[in-house]
Every structure is written in C-alpha cells, then in structure tokens.
Write an enzyme that holds these catalytic residues in place. Structure first.
Site, PDB file in Angstrom:
ATOM      1  N   SER A 264       0.866  -1.190   0.000  1.00 13.35           N
ATOM      2  CA  SER A 264       0.000   0.000   0.000  1.00 13.35           C
ATOM      3  C   SER A 264       0.892   1.227   0.000  1.00 13.35           C
ATOM      4  O   SER A 264       2.085   1.130   0.264  1.00 13.35           O
ATOM      5  CB  SER A 264      -0.864   0.032   1.262  1.00 13.35           C
ATOM      6  OG  SER A 264      -0.100   0.500   2.365  1.00 13.35           O
ATOM      7  N   ASP A 265       0.341   2.387  -0.280  1.00 17.11           N
ATOM      8  CA  ASP A 265       1.104   3.601  -0.019  1.00 17.11           C
ATOM      9  C   ASP A 265       0.918   3.954   1.457  1.00 17.11           C
ATOM     10  O   ASP A 265       0.169   3.297   2.189  1.00 17.11           O
ATOM     11  CB  ASP A 265       0.697   4.748  -0.958  1.00 17.11           C
ATOM     12  CG  ASP A 265       1.821   5.779  -1.081  1.00 17.11           C
ATOM     13  OD1 ASP A 265       2.762   5.749  -0.259  1.00 17.11           O
ATOM     14  OD2 ASP A 265       1.776   6.624  -1.992  1.00 17.11           O
ATOM     15  N   PHE A 266       1.593   4.978   1.865  1.00 20.19           N
ATOM     16  CA  PHE A 266       1.656   5.414   3.269  1.00 20.19           C
ATOM     17  C   PHE A 266       0.249   5.600   3.847  1.00 20.19           C
ATOM     18  O   PHE A 266      -0.446   6.550   3.487  1.00 20.19           O
ATOM     19  CB  PHE A 266       2.424   6.740   3.287  1.00 20.19           C
ATOM     20  CG  PHE A 266       2.938   7.198   4.608  1.00 20.19           C
ATOM     21  CD1 PHE A 266       2.082   7.570   5.636  1.00 20.19           C
ATOM     22  CD2 PHE A 266       4.306   7.287   4.837  1.00 20.19           C
ATOM     23  CE1 PHE A 266       2.575   8.013   6.842  1.00 20.19           C
ATOM     24  CE2 PHE A 266       4.811   7.737   6.037  1.00 20.19           C
ATOM     25  CZ  PHE A 266       3.931   8.105   7.044  1.00 20.19           C
TER      26      PHE A 266
END
Ligand code: BGC
Length: 722
Positions: A264-266
């Site tokens: 996932s992104d942040f």
C-alpha cells in the site's frame, strides 16, 4: 529456500507472526530515529520497544549501521529467524544525487536512466537497503501537481521505456546479486492525474484512457521485472486503488500475471475510511487484503483487525497466507534468509558513496538533462569576459530537488563557474536565496538602487531563478506557476540596464515563463540537476557540452491552459491555421491552443536540418529521414517518430510518440534515421480490447511534437515483416 521450505515456514507461523510480515513501519515507530521526512501521519504508532519483531519490513532506514543493528536485534528475537526487509525511497540517487526524474527524462536516454539507477542501487545497497520505491511510472499532464518532478512526463511510450530502464538499472540481472535492489513501481494507478493538480485529490478518467494512456508505463516496468508495485492514494473509477479489485486482481494479477509483492502507499489502507468506503479500520483491512494488498505501509489495520476478521469468518485464511507467501518469496528471492545483511557495510559506505566515478557520471547526465529553450546568439558565453551572476540560485547549493534525503547540498552554479573563471571575473548581485511556500516565504527581497550596481561592468548576466526545491515533490501542489514578482522584476531590470540576459530556471515542473522570455536573450531550463548541478550547468554555458535535452512535458502559456499536452484527442472542431479567425472552433480567445514550448522541444548550439522524408512499403514498413548538422559544432539531435491513426473505431490522439533516436552528429555530417513501423506500435485499447485496425495512418518525423514532416499511408496486415 525451496518453495516447499517456504510453505513449511508459512505453516509454522501463527496469525500475529504472519501479520508481522505484512506490516511496514518507519524506525520512529519502534524507538529509532526518523531521518527522512514522513510523508503522512505516524499516528503515534509505537509498536512495543522490542518491537521490530512485530513487523516484517522497515521504511526509510538509511544507513548500514542502523540497519545492521536492527536486523541483528530482530533476528535474535524472532523465533523463526525471518529477516526484516528494508525499503526506501531512492528516487534519483542516494548520496550521489542525479537530476530529478523529470529532468533526466529530458535526456531521452534510457541508458542515462539505467546508469543513474545502477549507481543509486550500488550506493544504497551498501547502506542496507533492499528495495527502492522507484520508478514512479505515473503519467503527468498537470504541472500544478508537485510530483511531476518525480515522473518522466506526459508521454506513455517514453514513460514506459524509461521506467523499464530504471528497473533494469536497480535490479540488474537479479536483485539478489551484490549491489542490486528490488524495484517497486508506483503508484498503481493513475496517481498522476489529480483534478486541478491538487495532491491526493480525485482522479476521474475513462476506462479507455486509463488503459491506453495511463497503464502502459506500469506494465512496462513490470515487464522489465519490477518485483513490487505500490497502490496509489487516489480513486480509480470511484474505488480507491488500495481496495480496487479490478486494478489489483483483474488487471494486475490475472491479466498481467504479476506474482510479486503489492504494497500500500503510506496509510492508504487507513485512508479508505476518509474516502468513505470503509466504516472503520477492520473494513479497511478487509477490503485492502481482499483486493490483494500484501504489505500495509505505515498503519496497523492488518495487525489490529485481521485476527478477528479471520476468527469471525469475514476473511479467509487463504488471503492472509497468499500475502505472506508473496513477502516470504521476495525475501527469499533477495537471498535474505542466507544473508540478512546483504550488502550492508559501513566501510563500503565510505568508499562508494559520492565516489569520483559516480560524480563524473552524474555530471554528464545532468548536462544532458538541462533543456535550452532560447538562444539569441549569446551562448556559449565568452570565457574571456567578466560575467555577471544574479538571482536566488546563483550561489545556492540547494539544487538537489525533492526526494533526495540521502544528501543535502550540491555544487552551486557559482562554484561550477569558478572552475573556469577567477573570482574577480564573476560579479555577483541579488543572490539571496528563495524561501519555501510552507514557511510563508514566496519571494526574494525587492531590488533597491544598490542591488545591481556590482554588475555595471558586465555585458552578460546569468540570472538563476526558479522555485524552492521543497515547493516541488509530494505535497507540493501550486495554483500559480509564474516566477515570483521580484524574480520577474530582476530579469526585467537587467534587460532594461542593457545587459545580455541568460536566464536559468531551477524548478521541478514546467513554470509559466512566457512573461520573462522577451527579457531573456537565452533561456535554459535547469530543473534540479543534483549533486553536480553547478558543474554541469557551467559545462553547458561555456560550451564544453552542447545542450541536447528535450522537454518531456509541455510548458503552458498560462495556468488557464492546463492541462496542455501534445497527445490530446482529436476534437470535432479543431483549430487550424485556416480557421484562426473563426469563433466556433476548439480554441481560446485569448491564448493559443498549443503549449508555449511543446513536448520534445529543445535546441542546441548546433543546427540540424531534416530532408528526404520517405516511407518504404516493401516489408518491413519503414519511415526515414536524413538529418544534417549544418553547424560547426558536434551536437546530438533527438529524432522523434509520431503516428496518428486517422480513421479508427474510437477517437485517437492527434499524434503519439512511437520511437526516438538520439544521434550524435559531427559538423556537416548527415545521417539517415530509419524507424521500422511495427504492428505493436499501432495496437491500442479500443472499445474493450487491444487491437490493430487497418486504415489510414499519418507517419510523422520531427524535432518535437509541433515541428514534424509527415505523410499519410494505408496500413494493413500485409505490411509487417515476415
Ligand atoms: C509516497 C510514496 C512513498 C511513501 C514512502 C508516500 O507518501 O506517496 O511515493 O514511497 O510515502 O515514503
């Protein structure tokens, strides 16, 4: 380890241990230091102090000694001895910083991009990094978005070629080999198209455009072997990418057969709640895992909620096991079970970081990345005359650009020029640095009567202006793209003093430069060129290197024209030279339709003439042109092939780049450049599938997207090579 051993290992893990593999946190979350910027909230996430055991991967730890200590502690505590994997944002170099990716793309050179990635991998691998969150394959059309600096610009084909080159540079033949990294392509998908250019904003585009324009570069990076892919923050067809099964399952896993790791992104898992598609962290975790997100970055919804989701039969154990197996496979592929420290070595950090060899390459690549946009017989500058140097980037070492956490400063323009001029031959004026918008500083001090006195004796003045490097990159969206008022004024004053003005623009995006062009006798887009910026620019200004960069993103006349890009769809009422005074066509009343400087544009100190455009229909179909260097200087020309499909079943772009060749030419040398036309070049995503349609095509060869020679030809399946 064999597949069987990995499966056995998987089956010895309890649910918490499995979830550790799927959790990535920054060292700050378990008592370490945060060296780089956290690009989102850390929520005070603190896993227990021995806690590196509760996670499987580390975000942005950036030196060998911390890495070795963390890994050691972790392995001592982990009963299964599964090593941590260290991932970081190595975007355009680690210690030796290369030009920002947008600049590097202007060299139109896959080998430059590959070389820079190879060196970045070398330097960061000895600091203990195993995976880089690069390349960013997001296609961009809106310079208001700060992250355009991290992209390869507006063209799907070039973006794909360069993203693939970056992957090859990072990974080499095999990322487990010494000094190689695994590459994580990002941000899947279409993160580069936020409405209004506003960071993290809505993305809304048609399925056909997604397929045809936005997806190819991610695919090219995966085809080049990228081992990971990162989901984007945005929605795609109203479903956030992190929970988007069409993207992550149907396209990525099934159609593209991707078997690597999806991260996932942040906190993009947690952001499903803000998007309003998950009522709480449990639903966010469930949706993300069902979509196929293996690792959750910088939030702990998996750790916190998946045990109960499984217990309550809301999520199948297969989902969890598949994700864990993907991560274990990656660790195994990198050889971490055998050597958990891989290349980490404090001694090698000293010898390899910023080595003379790396710097020399960075200098060459930087010089090939700047783009000369105007030159009224003033460049190269005469080394025997005194020269003036003004503006906030004249002496500034802050020329690395965003995403260069491994280093803080580079060679300033002044330092670069001092290699060729004695200090008393460079007159400095108005060199106060520019502040950044977040600190509320948006301009340099106004000029006063004294400001420019020191320049009196100089006929030529180089004025180095632009935007602060932290006004670019993530969270760097802007609504105004003109230079600040006092910078524009500085350029105008110099002109009104009768100086020959050479303007250099330092920026991470195309700025609105129409207002200053008339006051500039020469203008060069200097971007942020990295560690060797000043040396590379001096090489160009003095003519030791002939400029060869070409724009990969159109420069707008004004922000009201954005998005402006060359490969726009054909409209029913196109503006043409013939209907220039007609009202009811697709045009602005107060601004041209074409950009101020178009994709592919750039000049050099040589002059190139194109003649003998020809098409050969004997198989294989080819199109050729002869390029003549009619100047007395050796130079490099980038010859560009564009194609338009004239009668297709869906509306197609008015032209699309399908090939380019960068050719060095001696004075008076001519070369014929030939492009074979392949079926693949003409294949596109139609209404619902990829297809080639026989029909009329316009084949164009040119110096840039606006300046082409062309002919129309009927193409069908009989023309391909046998
Ligand atoms: C960015 C990613 C980056 C990640 C980790 C995010 O905010 O969008 O590109 O890799 O932070 O630093």
């Amino acid at each position: 380890m064999t597949n069987k051993q990995l499966l056995d290992l998987l089956h010895t893990l309890n649910t918490t241990e499995k979830l550790a593999q799927l959790t990535q946190l920054n060292p700050v979350c378990f008592g370490g230091d945060c060296i780089t910027d956290l690009t989102g909230p850390d929520f005070g996430l603190r896993v227990s102090n021995e806690a590196s055991i509760a996670i499987g991967s580390v975000l942005n730890c950036d030196n060998a000694s911390d890495m070795i200590e963390l890994q050691k502690k972790h392995l001592e505590q982990d009963p299964h001895h599964i090593p941590l994997i260290f991932m970081a944002d190595i975007i355009h170099g680690f210690k030796t910083i290369f030009p920002i990716p947008l600049a590097m793309s202007c060299s139109f050179s896959p080998s430059n991009v590959e070389e820079a990635a190879r060196i970045a991998a070398h330097e960061s691998s000895v600091s203990g990094i195993h995976v880089t969150f690069s390349p960013m394959a997001d296609l961009v059309r809106d310079p208001r978005w700060g992250r355009v600096m991290e992209s390869c610009g507006e063209d799907p084909y070039l973006n794909g070629v360069l993203s693939a080159a970056a992957v090859t540079g990072y990974q080499g033949e095999d990322p487990s080999f010494p000094y190689k990294l695994a590459s994580c392509v990002k941000h899947f998908a279409a993160y580069g198209m936020p409405e209004g250019g506003r960071e993290y904003n809505t993305v809304d585009l048609s399925y056909g455009t997604l397929r045809d324009i936005y997806l190819p570069a991610y695919k090219a990076a995966l085809d080049a072997g990228a081992r990971l892919i990162m989901s984007s923050f945005n929605i795609v067809d109203r479903i956030p990418a992190t929970a988007n099964k069409v993207l992550m399952q149907d396209i990525l896993r099934k159609e593209w057969d991707f078997s690597g790791v999806v991260i996932s992104d942040f906190n993009s898992v947690g952001e499903l709640i803000h998007h309003g598609v998950a009522k709480d962290g449990a639903v966010a975790a469930q949706k993300s895992m069902e979509a196929g997100i293996d690792i959750e970055m910088m939030s702990t919804h998996y750790l916190d909620h998946i045990p109960s989701l499984i217990e309550e039969d809301k999520l199948s154990i297969e989902h969890l096991d598949n994700a864990v197996l993907n991560v274990l496979n990656l660790k195994n592929d990198l050889g971490l079970f055998e050597n958990p420290y891989k290349d980490a070595s404090t001694e090698q950090e000293d010898s390899i970081h910023l080595s003379p060899e790396h710097r020399a390459k960075a200098r060459r690549i930087a010089a090939e990345s700047a783009v000369l946009l105007k030159n009224e017989y003033i460049l190269p500058i005469d080394q025997n005359k005194k020269i003036g140097l003004a503006g906030p980037f004249a002496c500034s070492p802050h020329v690395l650009g965003s995403w260069s956490a491994g280093s803080t400063t580079g060679i300033s323009l002044y330092e670069g020029l001092l290699q060729s001029f004695s200090p008393d031959c460079i007159c400095l004026a108005a060199t106060e640095e520019l502040g950044c918008s977040l600190d509320g500083i948006s301009d340099i001090p106004p000029l006063n009567s004294e400001s420019l006195l020191s320049l009196e004796e100089c006929e030529t003045v180089i004025v180095a202006v632009g935007e602060h490097q932290s006004d670019t990159g993530e969270g760097g969206s802007k609504a105004f793209l003109r230079l600040s008022h006092n910078q524009e004024n500085l350029i105008q004053c110099l002109k009104s003093m009768g100086k020959k003005v050479v303007t250099l623009i330092f920026s991470g995006r195309p700025l609105e430069i129409a207002p200053i062009l008339p006051y500039s006798d020469a203008l060069m887009q200097a971007w942020f060129l990295g560690t060797e910026s000043g040396n590379a620019l001096a090489d160009l200004l003095l003519g030791k290197v002939n400029p060869s960069g070409r724009l990969t993103m159109s420069f707008p006349y004004t922000t009201g024209q954005i998005p402006v890009y060359y490969n726009r769809y054909a409209t029913g009422r196109p503006a043409t030279a013939e209907n220039a005074h007609t009202r009811y066509v697709s045009r602005y009343l107060d601004c041209p339709v074409s950009p101020f400087f178009s994709f592919g544009y750039g000049i050099s100190y040589s002059e190139f003439k194109y003649t003998d455009f020809s098409i050969s229909t004997t198989r294989p179909l080819t199109v050729s042109i002869t390029v003549h260097n009619c100047s007395a200087r050796t130079g490099i020309e980038t010859v560009q092939l564009y194609i338009r499909h004239i009668s297709s079943s869906v509306v197609r772009p008015i032209k699309e780049l399908k090939g380019f060749k960068r050719i060095p030419l001696e004075p008076d040398e001519s070369r014929t450049v030939t492009f074979p036309i392949t079926r693949e070049m003409l294949t596109y995503f139609g209404k619902d599938s990829y297809l080639f349609e026989p029909g009329n095509y316009e084949l164009m060869i040119g110096k840039n997207a606006e300046d082409t020679i062309s002919a129309i030809i009927y193409i069908d399946d009989t023309l391909w090579a046998v």
